[in-house]
Design an enzyme around this catalytic site. Structure first.
Site, short mmCIF file in Angstrom:
data_model
loop_
_atom_site.label_atom_id
_atom_site.label_comp_id
_atom_site.label_asym_id
_atom_site.label_seq_id
_atom_site.Cartn_x
_atom_site.Cartn_y
_atom_site.Cartn_z
N ALA A 186 0.95 -1.16 -0.16
CA ALA A 186 -0.09 0.04 0.01
C ALA A 186 1.09 1.22 0.20
O ALA A 186 1.89 1.31 0.56
CB ALA A 186 -0.83 0.10 1.12
N ALA A 187 0.39 2.11 -0.70
CA ALA A 187 1.05 3.51 -0.56
C ALA A 187 0.28 4.58 -0.08
O ALA A 187 -1.05 4.62 -0.82
CB ALA A 187 1.54 3.72 -1.90
N ALA A 188 0.64 5.56 0.59
CA ALA A 188 -0.13 6.56 1.19
C ALA A 188 0.36 7.83 0.91
O ALA A 188 1.43 8.04 0.19
CB ALA A 188 -0.42 6.15 2.70
N GLY A 191 3.94 8.16 3.18
CA GLY A 191 4.69 6.72 3.03
C GLY A 191 4.21 5.54 2.46
O GLY A 191 3.11 5.80 1.78
N GLN A 192 4.87 4.51 2.47
CA GLN A 192 4.25 3.43 1.84
C GLN A 192 4.58 2.04 2.85
O GLN A 192 5.56 2.13 3.47
CB GLN A 192 4.63 3.25 0.33
CG GLN A 192 6.05 3.24 0.28
CD GLN A 192 6.62 3.33 -1.32
OE1 GLN A 192 5.90 3.96 -2.07
NE2 GLN A 192 7.36 2.64 -1.64
N VAL A 193 3.97 1.05 2.73
CA VAL A 193 4.01 -0.01 3.52
C VAL A 193 4.50 -1.41 2.97
O VAL A 193 3.90 -1.44 1.75
CB VAL A 193 2.87 -0.33 4.22
CG1 VAL A 193 2.74 -1.54 4.99
CG2 VAL A 193 2.28 1.02 4.90
N LYS A 208 6.67 0.77 7.42
CA LYS A 208 6.25 1.75 6.89
C LYS A 208 7.30 2.68 6.56
O LYS A 208 7.90 3.03 7.71
CB LYS A 208 5.00 2.46 7.52
CG LYS A 208 4.54 3.92 7.02
CD LYS A 208 3.20 4.33 7.41
CE LYS A 208 3.37 4.82 8.80
NZ LYS A 208 2.35 5.39 9.33
N ASP A 339 -7.08 10.30 12.02
CA ASP A 339 -6.98 9.96 10.51
C ASP A 339 -7.63 8.46 10.54
O ASP A 339 -7.33 7.64 9.69
CB ASP A 339 -5.48 9.74 10.21
CG ASP A 339 -5.34 10.08 8.68
OD1 ASP A 339 -6.28 10.34 7.98
OD2 ASP A 339 -4.27 9.60 8.25
#
Length: 833
Positions: A186-188, A191-193, A208, A339
């Site tokens: 996953a990418a937010a 950051g990304q995981v 992360k 969030d």
């Protein structure tokens, strides 16, 4: 020519001007002028600008201003980029509107909007994430388009991610992880995981990694927004502290970039929630501290599915758990996760709620927490007249407008808004045009009354997202009603004095201050009991199938809840109200039972009941307020019956487990032993509670004797059946004793009162003599007054009750003669023969 670092970021429209260019330049000219002048003013000062926007790694608006004031072209370039890209999208929407193609092109525009926010960066992605679940504000097409921002933001390269991890951990990735994937799961926005496996124990973990060079980009956006905030305030005549709101947002946003703080926040949540009844149903992923730094966060891998992708039944239950969890954070533990978009809320395989991403949180002070609870209690109980005062205390109404909060117009507007909101459906259920019109009228008359306090920015964001999740599952979802379970639980269990006041407001309404006559409002109590039951069900996770208990276990849990609430060693606000109301119900019910028994026993020729004559042959207590029913008693008895029905319905609503008639002999024996054990374990609390109840019963009896008045009964002559009270005959000129009464004659002008005043006066004169008052003088005085009266004392037959007209005892003491200066009711004395 411009420096290469600037020209590389300039949009192409600067080289090919269009008609929109002029408008965009006007929009940003104020910012550019301000930045340029600031640069001149700061030029040559002794203090050099910082090397980074936030030297200490936390949000620092003055440092950011000093940093970017020296780089006005960089700020201008970013402002123009935002303006141009946003303006281009706005032009397309305008053309769709003019061509009546808004619906036809909705899917295309939604995709473009998602792409636009992604290009603009993390600050705008956050906004899109919050909007992506607001089905009441956006059309389905835009909701679908923005949903990709929740966990499908374009990732940065894994090579960069590996480099950051190795730099932060100080060792090669292969030395730490036996498995590390080539692509993130996953990418937010920040950051990304990655899902990896630890080499030391083969445990699956989530890693992360923060996006490279993200701090300066966020700092630049926050700087621009902050510099434009005063302009927005002046342009739109806002009362709101726009700069303070931006600072509050920026503090949380920048703090989110420190993954060490995020790890601490998650750990503190898990620890604090253990002291609540939610401990078994919600948690944050456990952190592996040895593999966590400011830019790398490592936690245990949690198996689950996104909340909005779970079954509808699960979403309904988990939304309730999520709401109770967030209310607990905001109003109890004091640290609120800010969030909560669906990508951060997981339903685990064992039916628990897992909350991810603890970087953005806000802190709430205890006094603010209590004020918010009071406000929510007023909302859920529809006490809208209290709302303006709440808004003043919470900072939504400026202090200089305090004199206006009692205005009926404000209450009317707020009642319309909150009333519609309570019915469910979110913002879509509110008549926006009507609200705007009402607010405009108020503004014209009172000026700008409302403002948004800075602390509320993150609270609004969190609960807006939660409401959006609920609305996506149920279009009639009401966030106000969803607050009721937690509010009920808090009102019933919190021992603070202010919470006791909020509890009184909730169940008594406007009568809460009149402790002598107040009786619980059945509808409010029903709300409270139902809400508390819903909270216990939600907190226990029973609806998720976690509990596999017998009905004795369920009864035991219910017994614990009741005993913990009302049988306590220390007096609590709830117990105080409970004992007061229970004493009133016992007292009124006793009088009601006595009245029913007397009526059922039959009536003698004298007009008295058989039972009353047996128990009280002389009729001394026949008209006493201790045994006579009044309007308050009738209301109390009716409320008692309603509450008993409520308890019965609540038990039957749970399930058949609480049908005691179906218990076997063994279950009855076990239940009896269990109840005896629980009462014995709480014996000190039972003793203290019993003492308080007995004391309250005595107080009610004393108050009844002190303030109550006897009914004036006129007995019929032998052979007559009619018995009338003073109330029943006050409009008749002729009554059953054969005497003529003036229907307009009050107690003030009665002969009894005149004789009483005369007796008091003459007794006072006798007391002033050297010898004082002798007993025979009192008797002679009473006889002389009786013989001179035009209305002789009643001479009833031997078997008839003597008329008793009693109000207060005559105290012969000198200081008691002051009663003659009081109200007429207190001047009447006992005249009995």
């Amino acid at each position: 020519s411009l420096p290469s670092e600037i020209t590389s970021t300039l949009p192409a429209f600067l080289l090919t001007p269009s008609p929109a260019t002029t408008a965009l330049l006007l929009t940003t000219s104020a910012l550019f002028t301000y930045s340029f002048i600031s640069s001149i003013l700061t030029f040559g000062k002794a203090t050099p600008p910082p090397k980074t926007p936030y030297p200490l790694g936390v949000y620092d608006a003055p440092s950011a201003r000093n940093y970017f004031d020296t780089k006005p072209l960089l700020a201008l370039s970013r402002a123009l980029e935002i303006g141009w890209k946003s303006g281009s999208f706005g032009v397309k929407l305008g053309l769709d509107y003019l061509g009546e193609k808004l619906s036809e092109n909705a899917d295309i525009r939604a995709t473009e909007l998602s792409r636009l926010l992604t290009e603009l960066g993390p600050s705008f992605i956050k906004i899109g994430q919050s909007l992506s679940i607001r089905t009441d504000l956006l059309s389905p097409a835009y909701v679908r388009g923005l949903r990709s921002l929740q966990d499908q933001v374009p990732p940065f390269s894994t090579a960069e991610a590996r480099q950051i991890i190795e730099e932060e951990l100080g060792q090669p990735i292969d030395a730490v992880f036996s498995v590390f994937p080539k692509e993130p799961v996953a990418a937010a926005s920040l950051g990304q995981v990655y899902k990896a496996t630890l080499r030391e124990n083969n445990k699956e973990v989530a890693i992360k990694v923060q996006r490279p060079n993200i701090m300066e980009q966020i700092a630049l956006d926050m700087y621009l927004i902050r510099e434009m905030a005063p302009l927005a305030k002046r342009t739109f005549s806002l009362n709101t502290d726009t700069v303070g709101t931006v600072d509050a947002w920026g503090t949380g946003f920048v703090n989110e970039l420190n993954y060490v703080d995020e790890a601490i926040n998650g750990k503190q949540f898990t620890e604090s929630i253990q002291s609540t009844s939610l401990a078994s149903v919600v948690f944050a992923p456990p952190v592996l501290e040895e593999y966590t730094t400011k830019k790398v966060l490592t936690t245990e891998w949690v198996v689950g599915e996104r909340l909005d992708q779970s079954s509808k039944q699960d979403v309904t239950v988990l939304c309730s758990i999520a709401m109770n969890t967030y209310l607990t954070m905001m109003l109890e533990t004091g640290t609120l996760h800010c969030d909560p978009h669906p990508g951060n809320l997981l339903r685990t395989t064992d039916g628990k709620l897992c909350i991810l991403d603890w970087g953005m949180v806000t802190k709430l002070q205890p006094d603010l927490q209590v004020t918010l609870i009071e406000h929510m209690a007023h909302l859920t109980s529809s006490d809208y007249e209290e709302i303006p005062r709440d808004l003043l205390l919470l900072g939504f109404i400026p202090e200089d407008k305090a004199d206006s909060i009692g205005d009926s117009g404000i209450v009317e507007v707020l009642a319309d808004i909150y009333g519609a909101w309570t019915k469910g459906g979110g913002a879509a259920a509110i008549n926006v045009n009507k609200v705007i019109s009402q607010l405009q009228d108020l503004t014209a008359e009172k000026g700008n009354l409302f403002q948004i306090p800075p602390y509320f920015a993150y609270i609004a964001k969190s609960f807006s997202v939660l409401e959006g999740i609920g609305l996506s599952n149920d279009e009639k979802y009401s966030i106000i009603n969803e607050c009721l379970p937690y509010v009920s639980k808090r009102l019933l269990t919190d021992k603070a004095d202010r919470m006791g006041g909020a509890l009184s407001t909730f169940i008594f309404g406007p009568d809460k201050y009149n402790t002598d006559t107040r009786i619980v409002d059945y509808d409010r109590v029903e709300q409270l009991v139902t809400g508390f039951g819903d909270y216990q069900t939600s907190a226990s996770g029973a609806l998720l199938g976690q509990e596999d208990t017998t009905r004795l276990d369920l009864i035991e849990n219910l017994s614990d809840q009741i005993l913990d609430l009302v049988v306590t060693e220390e007096e609590t606000p709830l117990q105080t109200i409970f004992i007061e109301q229970l004493a009133k119900m016992i007292s009124s019910s006793s009088r009601s039972v006595w009245a029913d028994l007397r009526e059922a026993s039959g009536t003698l020729p004298s007009g008295r009941s058989v039972l009353g004559t047996i128990v009280d042959p002389l009729g001394l207590f026949r008209t006493s307020p201790i045994v006579r029913m009044n309007d308050l008693d009738i209301k109390t008895v009716e409320t008692t019956r309603s509450l008993l029905e409520l308890m019965s319905s609540q038990l039957s609503k749970s399930d058949q487990s609480f049908d005691l008639s179906t218990l076997t002999n063994v279950e009855v024996q076990n239940l009896s032993r269990m109840l005896v054990r629980k009462i014995w374990d709480r014996r000190r609390g039972v003793f203290q509670t019993s003492n308080r109840l007995a004391t309250m019963m005595l107080k009610l009896t004393a108050d009844k004797l002190e303030s109550g008045e006897r009914d004036v009964l006129v007995l019929p002559r032998p052979g007559e059946d009619k018995v009338e009270t003073e109330e029943g005959k006050k409009n008749d000129l002729t009554v059953s004793d054969g005497r003529i009464h003036n229907k307009d004659a009050g107690r003030d002008s009665s002969e009894r009162l005149s004789r009483a005043r005369s007796i008091l006066s003459e007794l006072k004169e006798l007391e002033d003599t050297p010898g004082g008052v002798e007993d025979h003088q009192v008797v002679d005085l009473l006889n002389s007054k009786e013989s001179s009266s035009s209305r002789p004392m009643a001479k009833a037959p031997v078997d008839a009750e003597i008329e008793v007209e009693s109000f207060v005892d005559l105290d012969m003491k000198e200081e008691s003669t002051e009663v003659s200066k009081g109200s007429p009711e207190k001047e009447e004395i006992v005249l009995q023969r």
